[in-house]
Design a protein around this motif. Structure first.
Motif, PDB file in Angstrom:
ATOM      1  N   GLY A 204       0.832  -1.188   0.000  1.00 52.52           N
ATOM      2  CA  GLY A 204       0.000   0.000   0.000  1.00 52.52           C
ATOM      3  C   GLY A 204       0.869   1.241   0.000  1.00 52.52           C
ATOM      4  N   SER A 205       0.228   2.384   0.083  1.00 55.32           N
ATOM      5  CA  SER A 205       0.936   3.653  -0.046  1.00 55.32           C
ATOM      6  C   SER A 205       0.715   4.547   1.174  1.00 55.32           C
ATOM      7  CB  SER A 205       0.466   4.387  -1.300  1.00 55.32           C
ATOM      8  OG  SER A 205       1.002   5.690  -1.360  1.00 55.32           O
ATOM      9  N   THR A 206       1.772   5.233   1.599  1.00 53.56           N
ATOM     10  CA  THR A 206       1.669   6.287   2.613  1.00 53.56           C
ATOM     11  C   THR A 206       2.020   7.641   2.007  1.00 53.56           C
ATOM     12  OG1 THR A 206       3.948   5.804   3.351  1.00 53.56           O
ATOM     13  CG2 THR A 206       2.133   4.744   4.549  1.00 53.56           C
ATOM     14  N   GLY A 207       1.940   7.738   0.682  1.00 54.38           N
ATOM     15  CA  GLY A 207       2.203   8.997  -0.001  1.00 54.38           C
ATOM     16  C   GLY A 207       3.640   9.439   0.189  1.00 54.38           C
ATOM     17  N   SER A 208       3.793  10.699   0.559  1.00 52.01           N
ATOM     18  CA  SER A 208       5.134  11.257   0.760  1.00 52.01           C
ATOM     19  C   SER A 208       5.715  10.917   2.124  1.00 52.01           C
ATOM     20  CB  SER A 208       5.089  12.782   0.594  1.00 52.01           C
ATOM     21  OG  SER A 208       4.200  13.361   1.550  1.00 52.01           O
ATOM     22  N   ALA A 209       4.919  10.318   2.999  1.00 51.65           N
ATOM     23  CA  ALA A 209       5.392   9.953   4.339  1.00 51.65           C
ATOM     24  C   ALA A 209       6.173   8.642   4.274  1.00 51.65           C
ATOM     25  CB  ALA A 209       4.210   9.806   5.293  1.00 51.65           C
TER      26      ALA A 209
ATOM     27  N   ASP B  48     -10.632   7.146   8.114  1.00 57.86           N
ATOM     28  CA  ASP B  48     -10.362   8.417   7.446  1.00 57.86           C
ATOM     29  C   ASP B  48      -9.182   8.267   6.483  1.00 57.86           C
ATOM     30  OD1 ASP B  48     -10.667  11.585   7.539  1.00 57.86           O
ATOM     31  OD2 ASP B  48      -8.528  11.110   7.632  1.00 57.86           O
ATOM     32  N   LEU B  49      -7.976   8.032   7.031  1.00 59.64           N
ATOM     33  CA  LEU B  49      -6.756   7.717   6.274  1.00 59.64           C
ATOM     34  C   LEU B  49      -6.192   8.900   5.490  1.00 59.64           C
ATOM     35  CD1 LEU B  49      -7.702   4.167   4.917  1.00 59.64           C
ATOM     36  CD2 LEU B  49      -6.485   4.757   7.033  1.00 59.64           C
ATOM     37  N   ASN B  50      -6.693  10.080   5.754  1.00 59.19           N
ATOM     38  CA  ASN B  50      -6.113  11.285   5.159  1.00 59.19           C
ATOM     39  C   ASN B  50      -5.378  12.115   6.213  1.00 59.19           C
ATOM     40  OD1 ASN B  50      -7.092  11.109   2.344  1.00 59.19           O
ATOM     41  ND2 ASN B  50      -9.106  11.214   3.308  1.00 59.19           N
ATOM     42  N   ARG B  51      -6.081  12.448   7.288  1.00 59.44           N
ATOM     43  CA  ARG B  51      -5.459  13.200   8.386  1.00 59.44           C
ATOM     44  C   ARG B  51      -5.168  12.308   9.589  1.00 59.44           C
ATOM     45  NH1 ARG B  51      -9.180  16.588  10.759  1.00 59.44           N
ATOM     46  NH2 ARG B  51     -10.827  15.208   9.992  1.00 59.44           N
ATOM     47  N   ARG B  52      -5.939  11.236   9.725  1.00 57.88           N
ATOM     48  CA  ARG B  52      -5.881  10.387  10.913  1.00 57.88           C
ATOM     49  C   ARG B  52      -6.415   9.014  10.550  1.00 57.88           C
ATOM     50  NH1 ARG B  52     -10.509  14.187  13.654  1.00 57.88           N
ATOM     51  NH2 ARG B  52     -12.314  13.359  12.506  1.00 57.88           N
ATOM     52  N   LEU B  53      -6.408   8.105  11.524  1.00 54.98           N
ATOM     53  CA  LEU B  53      -6.867   6.741  11.247  1.00 54.98           C
ATOM     54  C   LEU B  53      -8.377   6.676  11.082  1.00 54.98           C
ATOM     55  CD1 LEU B  53      -6.337   3.705  10.977  1.00 54.98           C
ATOM     56  CD2 LEU B  53      -6.431   3.560  13.486  1.00 54.98           C
ATOM     57  N   MET B  54      -9.151   7.170  12.072  1.00 55.01           N
ATOM     58  CA  MET B  54     -10.594   6.995  12.096  1.00 55.01           C
ATOM     59  C   MET B  54     -11.321   8.259  11.651  1.00 55.01           C
ATOM     60  SD  MET B  54     -10.316   3.922  13.158  1.00 55.01           S
ATOM     61  CE  MET B  54     -12.063   3.518  13.053  1.00 55.01           C
ATOM     62  N   LYS B  55     -12.414   8.074  10.945  1.00 55.41           N
ATOM     63  CA  LYS B  55     -13.235   9.214  10.540  1.00 55.41           C
ATOM     64  C   LYS B  55     -13.849   9.880  11.758  1.00 55.41           C
ATOM     65  CE  LYS B  55     -16.989  10.480   7.373  1.00 55.41           C
ATOM     66  NZ  LYS B  55     -17.922   9.978   6.317  1.00 55.41           N
ATOM     67  N   TYR B  56     -14.333   9.063  12.682  1.00 55.98           N
ATOM     68  CA  TYR B  56     -14.883   9.561  13.946  1.00 55.98           C
ATOM     69  C   TYR B  56     -13.983   9.025  15.056  1.00 55.98           C
ATOM     70  CZ  TYR B  56     -18.747   9.996  10.689  1.00 55.98           C
ATOM     71  OH  TYR B  56     -19.513  10.295   9.587  1.00 55.98           O
TER      72      TYR B  56
ATOM     73  N   LYS C  42      -0.670  12.403  13.786  1.00 56.96           N
ATOM     74  CA  LYS C  42      -1.480  12.705  12.610  1.00 56.96           C
ATOM     75  C   LYS C  42      -0.788  12.255  11.325  1.00 56.96           C
ATOM     76  CE  LYS C  42      -4.624  14.439  15.167  1.00 56.96           C
ATOM     77  NZ  LYS C  42      -5.814  13.604  15.447  1.00 56.96           N
ATOM     78  N   LEU C  43      -1.570  11.831  10.369  1.00 60.44           N
ATOM     79  CA  LEU C  43      -1.043  11.465   9.072  1.00 60.44           C
ATOM     80  C   LEU C  43      -0.696  12.727   8.297  1.00 60.44           C
ATOM     81  CD1 LEU C  43      -3.622   8.660   8.124  1.00 60.44           C
ATOM     82  CD2 LEU C  43      -1.358   8.388   9.166  1.00 60.44           C
TER      83      LEU C  43
END
Length: 427
Positions: free
Chosen positions: A208-213, A348-356, A316-317
């Protein structure tokens, strides 16, 4: 003899781990064999107990596969999805002598149980989150002539009761440096969801991908010389005969890292209360002084539990994270939903793990079984944070007003024993 050798290996690993042991929260200082706990003898209630009962009654049959043994049958019986597979080549485990980059250990998990498989290994290793006894360990002999049954495995406690598990039988997540040629294994570091990605996944394959991280995963000889260590699959890195999938999904990694820490905190909260409160063990009663002391202790523990439960200190992601096994989609679609269709399992997977940001283990049997002296202060502390009464900027940074409102609304619709004060409107 095999038991003695595996215990010796666990103690060897434990010696290395304790050199880097970092206690992230208060630890249980009592005994697992305290009469209020009786870890080795108390009746158990977990998914492995249910499977054993079905095997003994003939309601369930296991089939032996020549390459993977009882693995396929065990995964089906324990309801462990193949997309949860994680592959670790670090040797820090019971069957470490058989593990390496060409023969990684496969882990599978859901929110109640985890299973480890080593190709060519003697046993399947299972860790079940019991309703009252914390994490209980089992093995299943990988022999075609063996009657399949999960046996209690106390040898695992040699590694799975440390400061990193809060001194209760628990789950461990390590990120390990690449070993030198003369080393048996790299240096392990305990991680949880407060650690940045840059410190995670050492000793693991990660797809999978973690982008630039960047992260520490995939630091394996088979990938040396490549421009990028990002993987969509582990195909071609080792002989995959016997493995259930070619993935080691980064999203599953993130979820299990959170789950390990939350599981251990719930166990510690339950055990501290059961040992400290004589009123839980009739005909004994507690004095006003004891009650005040217990309340003060549990308030502190409740703060630790709630901080983790609500992801207050989550790293934070910094870029979008995406898996590829289907784990994220399946996980997000699970769990009870409120009247608006929202679930605490949504990612969520954009800023953090969970949406809520509220742990899905809030629904676990272990949380439901917490004694009132533990559960009540946890609920009260949750409400202080979610209602906006807590003024510490750390909480307002981690949880927006919209986050807090959504979590309260989801809990109102999905958690049956929620205290009445959660009906109040959040500020």
């Amino acid at each position: 003899m095999r038991t003695l050798l595996t215990l010796a290996f666990c103690l060897f690993v434990l010696a290395g781990i304790r050199a880097v042991d970092a206690q992230r929260a208060g630890t249980f200082m009592g005994s697992a064999e305290d009469p209020a706990i009786r870890y080795s003898t108390a009746p158990l209630n977990n998914v492995v107990v249910d499977v054993n009962r079905k095997l003994e009654a003939g309601e369930l049959q296991f089939t032996f596969d020549s390459r993977s043994g009882f693995l396929p049958s065990a995964l089906d019986a324990l309801k462990l999805p193949v997309d949860s597979q994680l592959l670790v080549f670090s040797r820090l485990s019971l069957q470490g002598k058989r593990i390496g980059e060409q023969n990684p250990r496969a882990l599978f998990f859901n929110d109640r149980v985890a299973l480890g498989w080593v190709r060519g290994g003697d046993v399947l290793e299972v860790a079940a989150h019991d309703e009252t006894e914390g994490v209980v360990f089992y093995t299943l002999n990988q022999r075609a002539d063996a009657a399949p049954r999960f046996e209690r495995a106390f040898v695992c406690l040699g590694c799975h009761v440390t400061g990193n598990t809060l001194n209760v039988p628990g789950l461990l997540m390590f990120s390990t440096t690449r070993p030198e040629a003369s080393q048996y294994s790299g240096l392990p570091r305990h991680i949880d969801h407060s650690d940045a990605l840059a410190k995670r996944f050492g000793g693991w394959f990660v797809t999978g991908s973690t982008g630039s991280a960047h992260h520490m995963g995939n630091d394996a000889a088979a990938l040396d010389g490549r421009i990028s260590r990002e993987l969509t699959s582990v195909e071609g890195l080792f002989d995959a005969d016997g493995y259930r999938a070619l993935s080691s999904d980064v999203v599953a990694h993130l979820v299990l890292t959170h789950q390990a820490g939350m599981t251990n905190l719930l166990t510690r909260a339950a055990w501290e209360t059961r040992v400290a409160d004589p009123s839980l063990h009739p005909p004994f009663t507690s004095t006003p002084g004891q009650q005040a002391s217990i309340a003060a202790m549990m308030a502190g523990i409740a703060s630790e539990v709630v901080d983790y439960l609500l992801f207050i200190d989550e790293a934070k992601l910094t870029d979008r994270v995406r898996g590829g096994s289907g784990f994220a989609e399946r996980f997000s679609a699970s769990g009870p939903r409120d009247r608006k269709g929202r679930s605490l399992y949504e990612l969520d997977l954009n800023r953090r793990l969970m949406k809520y940001p509220c742990s899905y283990l809030f629904y676990s049997p272990a949380f439901d079984a917490l004694p009132p002296a533990a559960k009540d202060p946890i609920y009260r502390r949750m409400w202080e944070v979610l209602s906006g009464q807590e003024q510490d900027p750390r909480y307002r940074t981690a949880l927006s007003r919209a986050d807090r409102q959504a979590i309260v609304e989801i809990l109102r619709d999905t958690k049956k024993d929620l205290p009445p004060y959660f009906e109040n409107v959040t500020k």
